[in-house]
Design an enzyme around this catalytic site. Structure first.
Site, PDB file in Angstrom:
ATOM      1  N   TYR A 166       2.917   4.801   0.880  1.00  0.00           N
ATOM      2  CA  TYR A 166       3.430   5.171   1.940  1.00  0.00           C
ATOM      3  C   TYR A 166       2.455   6.300   2.616  1.00  0.00           C
ATOM      4  O   TYR A 166       1.828   6.788   1.975  1.00  0.00           O
ATOM      5  CB  TYR A 166       4.741   5.990   1.530  1.00  0.00           C
ATOM      6  CG  TYR A 166       5.826   5.655   0.944  1.00  0.00           C
ATOM      7  CD1 TYR A 166       6.446   4.540   1.490  1.00  0.00           C
ATOM      8  CD2 TYR A 166       6.256   5.947  -0.305  1.00  0.00           C
ATOM      9  CE1 TYR A 166       7.566   3.714   0.899  1.00  0.00           C
ATOM     10  CE2 TYR A 166       7.373   5.257  -0.969  1.00  0.00           C
ATOM     11  CZ  TYR A 166       8.085   4.160  -0.343  1.00  0.00           C
ATOM     12  OH  TYR A 166       9.267   3.672  -0.909  1.00  0.00           O
ATOM     13  N   HIS A 182      11.172  -9.274   0.472  1.00  0.00           N
ATOM     14  CA  HIS A 182      11.049  -7.656   0.409  1.00  0.00           C
ATOM     15  C   HIS A 182      12.142  -6.765   0.564  1.00  0.00           C
ATOM     16  O   HIS A 182      13.188  -7.049   1.634  1.00  0.00           O
ATOM     17  CB  HIS A 182       9.869  -7.278   1.185  1.00  0.00           C
ATOM     18  CG  HIS A 182       9.192  -5.939   1.262  1.00  0.00           C
ATOM     19  ND1 HIS A 182       9.770  -4.706   1.662  1.00  0.00           N
ATOM     20  CD2 HIS A 182       8.032  -5.580   0.249  1.00  0.00           C
ATOM     21  CE1 HIS A 182       9.055  -3.860   1.370  1.00  0.00           C
ATOM     22  NE2 HIS A 182       7.957  -4.234   0.276  1.00  0.00           N
ATOM     23  N   PHE A 219       6.630   2.158  -4.158  1.00  0.00           N
ATOM     24  CA  PHE A 219       7.992   2.451  -3.837  1.00  0.00           C
ATOM     25  C   PHE A 219       8.699   3.894  -4.224  1.00  0.00           C
ATOM     26  O   PHE A 219       9.632   4.213  -3.816  1.00  0.00           O
ATOM     27  CB  PHE A 219       8.988   1.297  -4.422  1.00  0.00           C
ATOM     28  CG  PHE A 219       8.786  -0.005  -4.209  1.00  0.00           C
ATOM     29  CD1 PHE A 219       9.143  -0.378  -2.660  1.00  0.00           C
ATOM     30  CD2 PHE A 219       8.207  -1.066  -4.745  1.00  0.00           C
ATOM     31  CE1 PHE A 219       8.826  -1.657  -2.252  1.00  0.00           C
ATOM     32  CE2 PHE A 219       8.095  -2.307  -4.152  1.00  0.00           C
ATOM     33  CZ  PHE A 219       8.227  -2.702  -2.817  1.00  0.00           C
ATOM     34  N   ASP A 221       0.756  -1.298  -0.014  1.00  0.00           N
ATOM     35  CA  ASP A 221       0.063   0.035  -0.171  1.00  0.00           C
ATOM     36  C   ASP A 221       0.635   1.400  -0.044  1.00  0.00           C
ATOM     37  O   ASP A 221       2.125   1.081   0.198  1.00  0.00           O
ATOM     38  CB  ASP A 221      -1.099  -0.019   1.167  1.00  0.00           C
ATOM     39  CG  ASP A 221      -0.304  -0.040   2.617  1.00  0.00           C
ATOM     40  OD1 ASP A 221       0.836  -0.242   2.695  1.00  0.00           O
ATOM     41  OD2 ASP A 221      -1.122   0.308   3.367  1.00  0.00           O
TER      42      ASP A 221
END
Length: 220
Positions: free
Chosen positions: A67, A187, A78, A65
């Site tokens: 930031y 991740h 990202f 989701d």
């Protein structure tokens, strides 16, 4: 329902916009924006689609989701706006690219330069309440972005999927392994990057695959 999204995607997702879950999702999102601060800005909710037309797509990166800090989210997973410091995961992504390619870490974290080259930077959930990670999960966005991934898988082959973490890997579980390039790693979060993200060589491997299928590699 008239959703303001790039036409190349709209034509493929129209049926989703007419479903009851999407009507409820839109109602929820409108209420959230009216009550307080929600990220990204409303005009940027579908920025990933506007920045990467369907016909030009050749790489998919899946985040979770947006930031939830002030000024960070810009609608691309990202990515942050040019004047925003790198969040830790993005810093680790740039560190890995430098290790793989030798190119310097860029001056800013705006990944729209990737999107313009055919990289879809897709969050599974497209909005979030300020300061509250995962606050819009389970409201319908996941169903919508599943439909996005399914549309890509149905119509396109030879796509590179960069799947970092178990969440992203589950999201693309239905993609045909035989006709696409599926690259998996942990991740890039500081909690896991040293357990297999660093050294994954995904950016070089992605470009090698693209070149092997006659596509232009991405300038990471």
């Amino acid at each position: 329902m008239d959703v303001k999204i790039a036409e190349s995607w709209k034509s493929r997702l129209t049926s989703e916009f007419e479903k009851p879950y999407f009507t409820e999702l839109v109602k929820f999102v409108h209420e959230e924006y009216s009550r307080g601060t929600v990220y990204p800005p409303g005009k940027k909710i579908f920025a990933a689609f506007d920045a990467c037309p369907f016909d030009e797509l050749k790489v998919v990166i899946i985040g979770q989701d947006p930031y939830h800090g002030p000024g960070q989210a810009n609608g691309l997973c990202f990515s942050v706006n040019p004047d925003v410091p790198f969040p830790p995961s993005l810093q680790n992504i740039f560190t890995e690219i430098k290790q793989e390619t030798g190119q310097p870490i860029p001056a800013d974290g705006d990944l729209s330069r990737w999107a313009r080259q055919g990289v879809l930077l897709l969050n599974a959930v497209l909005t979030v309440r300020a300061g509250q990670a995962a606050s819009h999960q389970g409201r319908g966005w996941e169903t919508f972005t599943d439909a996005v991934v399914n549309a890509i898988a149905r119509e396109k082959q030879g796509v590179v999927y960069l799947l970092w973490g178990s969440y992203a890997q589950r999201k693309a579980a239905a993609v045909d392994l035989a006709h696409n390039c599926i690259l998996k790693a942990v991740h890039p979060s500081p909690l896991s990057a040293y357990r297999g993200f660093f050294g994954c060589n995904h950016f070089v491997k992605a470009n090698e695959y693209l070149a092997s299928t006659g596509k232009t590699p991405v300038a990471w």
